[in-house]
Design a protein around this motif. Sequence first.
Motif, PDB file in Angstrom:
ATOM      1  N   SER A 142      -8.283   2.179  -0.310  1.00 11.02           N
ATOM      2  CA  SER A 142      -7.605   2.051  -1.380  1.00 11.02           C
ATOM      3  C   SER A 142      -8.614   1.360  -2.448  1.00 11.02           C
ATOM      4  O   SER A 142      -8.339   1.412  -3.661  1.00 11.02           O
ATOM      5  CB  SER A 142      -6.416   0.769  -1.283  1.00 11.02           C
ATOM      6  OG  SER A 142      -5.681   1.422   0.030  1.00 11.02           O
ATOM      7  N   ALA A 183      -5.125   8.887   6.449  1.00 13.29           N
ATOM      8  CA  ALA A 183      -4.110   8.396   6.839  1.00 13.29           C
ATOM      9  C   ALA A 183      -3.970   8.710   8.363  1.00 13.29           C
ATOM     10  O   ALA A 183      -3.455   7.767   9.163  1.00 13.29           O
ATOM     11  CB  ALA A 183      -2.689   8.992   6.169  1.00 13.29           C
ATOM     12  N   TYR A 206      -7.313   1.776   5.791  1.00  9.34           N
ATOM     13  CA  TYR A 206      -6.566   1.913   4.467  1.00  9.34           C
ATOM     14  C   TYR A 206      -7.042   0.933   3.487  1.00  9.34           C
ATOM     15  O   TYR A 206      -6.991   1.475   2.260  1.00  9.34           O
ATOM     16  CB  TYR A 206      -5.079   1.721   4.684  1.00  9.34           C
ATOM     17  CG  TYR A 206      -4.195   2.694   5.743  1.00  9.34           C
ATOM     18  CD1 TYR A 206      -5.025   3.876   5.950  1.00  9.34           C
ATOM     19  CD2 TYR A 206      -3.166   2.293   6.306  1.00  9.34           C
ATOM     20  CE1 TYR A 206      -4.485   4.830   6.586  1.00  9.34           C
ATOM     21  CE2 TYR A 206      -2.525   3.141   7.314  1.00  9.34           C
ATOM     22  CZ  TYR A 206      -3.289   4.369   7.576  1.00  9.34           C
ATOM     23  OH  TYR A 206      -2.688   5.405   8.389  1.00  9.34           O
ATOM     24  N   ARG A 209      -7.075  12.628   1.844  1.00  5.95           N
ATOM     25  CA  ARG A 209      -6.213  11.452   1.956  1.00  5.95           C
ATOM     26  C   ARG A 209      -5.055  11.619   3.129  1.00  5.95           C
ATOM     27  O   ARG A 209      -5.178  10.574   4.160  1.00  5.95           O
ATOM     28  CB  ARG A 209      -5.088  11.391   0.861  1.00  5.95           C
ATOM     29  CG  ARG A 209      -4.087  10.604   0.856  1.00  5.95           C
ATOM     30  CD  ARG A 209      -3.094  10.558  -0.403  1.00  5.95           C
ATOM     31  NE  ARG A 209      -1.725  10.052  -0.168  1.00  5.95           N
ATOM     32  CZ  ARG A 209      -0.866  10.800   0.282  1.00  5.95           C
ATOM     33  NH1 ARG A 209      -1.129  12.229   0.438  1.00  5.95           N
ATOM     34  NH2 ARG A 209       0.482  10.393   0.558  1.00  5.95           N
ATOM     35  N   LEU A 262       0.821  -1.083  -0.071  1.00  9.15           N
ATOM     36  CA  LEU A 262      -0.032  -0.043  -0.055  1.00  9.15           C
ATOM     37  C   LEU A 262       0.895   1.150  -0.028  1.00  9.15           C
ATOM     38  O   LEU A 262       0.555   2.572  -0.728  1.00  9.15           O
ATOM     39  CB  LEU A 262      -1.074  -0.005   1.192  1.00  9.15           C
ATOM     40  CG  LEU A 262      -2.023  -1.018   1.196  1.00  9.15           C
ATOM     41  CD1 LEU A 262      -2.792  -0.904   2.416  1.00  9.15           C
ATOM     42  CD2 LEU A 262      -3.063  -0.704   0.067  1.00  9.15           C
ATOM     43  N   GLY A 276      -6.382   6.325  10.238  1.00  5.02           N
ATOM     44  CA  GLY A 276      -6.144   5.036  10.110  1.00  5.02           C
ATOM     45  C   GLY A 276      -4.815   4.705  11.329  1.00  5.02           C
ATOM     46  O   GLY A 276      -5.121   3.892  12.054  1.00  5.02           O
ATOM     47  N   ASP A 290       1.194   3.989  -2.928  1.00  4.54           N
ATOM     48  CA  ASP A 290       1.042   5.381  -2.545  1.00  4.54           C
ATOM     49  C   ASP A 290       2.289   6.528  -2.799  1.00  4.54           C
ATOM     50  O   ASP A 290       1.997   7.664  -3.253  1.00  4.54           O
ATOM     51  CB  ASP A 290       0.731   5.527  -0.883  1.00  4.54           C
ATOM     52  CG  ASP A 290       0.362   7.113  -0.693  1.00  4.54           C
ATOM     53  OD1 ASP A 290      -0.890   7.529  -0.787  1.00  4.54           O
ATOM     54  OD2 ASP A 290       1.227   7.538   0.122  1.00  4.54           O
TER      55      ASP A 290
END
Lengths: 172, 304
Positions: free
Chosen positions: A91, A128, A87, A124, A11, A131, A15
């Motif tokens: 995604s 982040a 996440y 985003r 991931l 999460g 990213d």
Amino acid sequence: MTLLIVTLYLLAVVDATASGYSAAAGRSALIHKGPHYRKSMVRGFVLGQIAAAISLSLVLWAVKTAAHPDAFCSDLARVWTRMLQVYLPFSLIILTAFAFRLAPSVDVRCLTSTLVFGPLAGIRPLVAIAGLLWGLWAAPRPEIIAGGAGILLLWLSLERVLGIPYRPKESV
Amino acid sequence: MNDLEISDEILSFDPDTLERLPVRKSAVLQKFAAQSNRRAMSIVREMADRNDILDPDAVDRRLIRVHCEMQRISEEFQHGQRVAELLRPILEALRSTGVVRPIRIVDVGCGTGFVLRWLAARGDLGNDVELVGADYHPALIGEAMRLAKKEDLRVTFRVANAFRLDPPGSFYLSTGVVHHFRGEGLPAFFRSHDRPETRAFAHFDFLPSPMAPFGSWLFHAVRMRDPLAKHDGVVSAIRAYSGDELVRAAGDGAPGFVRAMYSTRLGILPIPRAFHSLVGLRPEYREAFLRALGPRRSRLGAWT
């Protein structure tokens, strides 16, 4: 544990590569921009490997210096599992939108930007952070909080770093 | 109401000679102060000046960068494809009903010429089409020429008033330009089209809707880097004209054309598009255009 690390690594690398694309976007006014984007995405990928190596080193050092390594690893696994709960769906939405981007209709392709890529790019950094917080909630150890915050900061700063080579230029 | 765009205020040209005129920074600041627009004031305040006159080179460099960022949004919203989709049936109608060749497509206020360069690279419009971009701003035209040359594109750019080109355009096109003409300026803009050689026009601009200012803010916040681009993008969406206003003004200014709005909604969905377009045609081309549009004719509003 290995599966968690590999999933997070994949991931993170995707990213970082996407950050390379994002850093290059709006920097070239040419019509054919394939090489421009490819170059920046490769930079993102490479920088992603460096950031991944730093992150992994930090984790290994923390495990090595922990008073009870097994308990520490178990806490880490709980944190990572919960981080992936945030996440992975994020995604998945983006990857699904990419599939729609292949549609022949101009309208459908535009909708992916209006409804998915634009808004999700905006949130985003928040996703982040969310999460990480959701993960830390499971095992709020000071060393995991500090390490997690540092690693997150490292990843969120990648796009800014990738944008540095473009700054002096007005247009490519 | 904040309805002034910074890019409009920091540039000034004599409309007859196209000579660049000096712009006083304090005068620009005063205009934004009158609207209590602190954001714009802070952006202008940071701009370079010499004895209160805005540094023209710095302004040029800034606007080229802003246009580059704007192109990113155009690309993301597939604007080149969208223009080509509308142009092809119009060109088919012109060819089948009769038009002087080459068909001269003129982009009004083309900036760095993204739309024409895209059409030249990927539009596949045919060899009987000539693409000409016109703008008052020499730096933007210089950049457009540089980019076109770099990619070996068959397109011409001129520092000129688009409506004073010789020969004139068979077709006039613009993107995000129409809302810059305020009050009586709007019908006057359309009046410029009403000349015998001009057969059609299509002007793309933001579609006003309750969501437009927020949507525009979101996209400019996420996609743009330059604060000037972010500011002007949102103001553009706020002051864009409705379809009714555009059709009415075009009717007042260019009564020799039949006019309709194109592509205001997303099919049957109640989702407004980011852009809509005003289409104008000489009446003799209308039927051929409708035939060439095919199933997409449902996207066309009522003709006036």
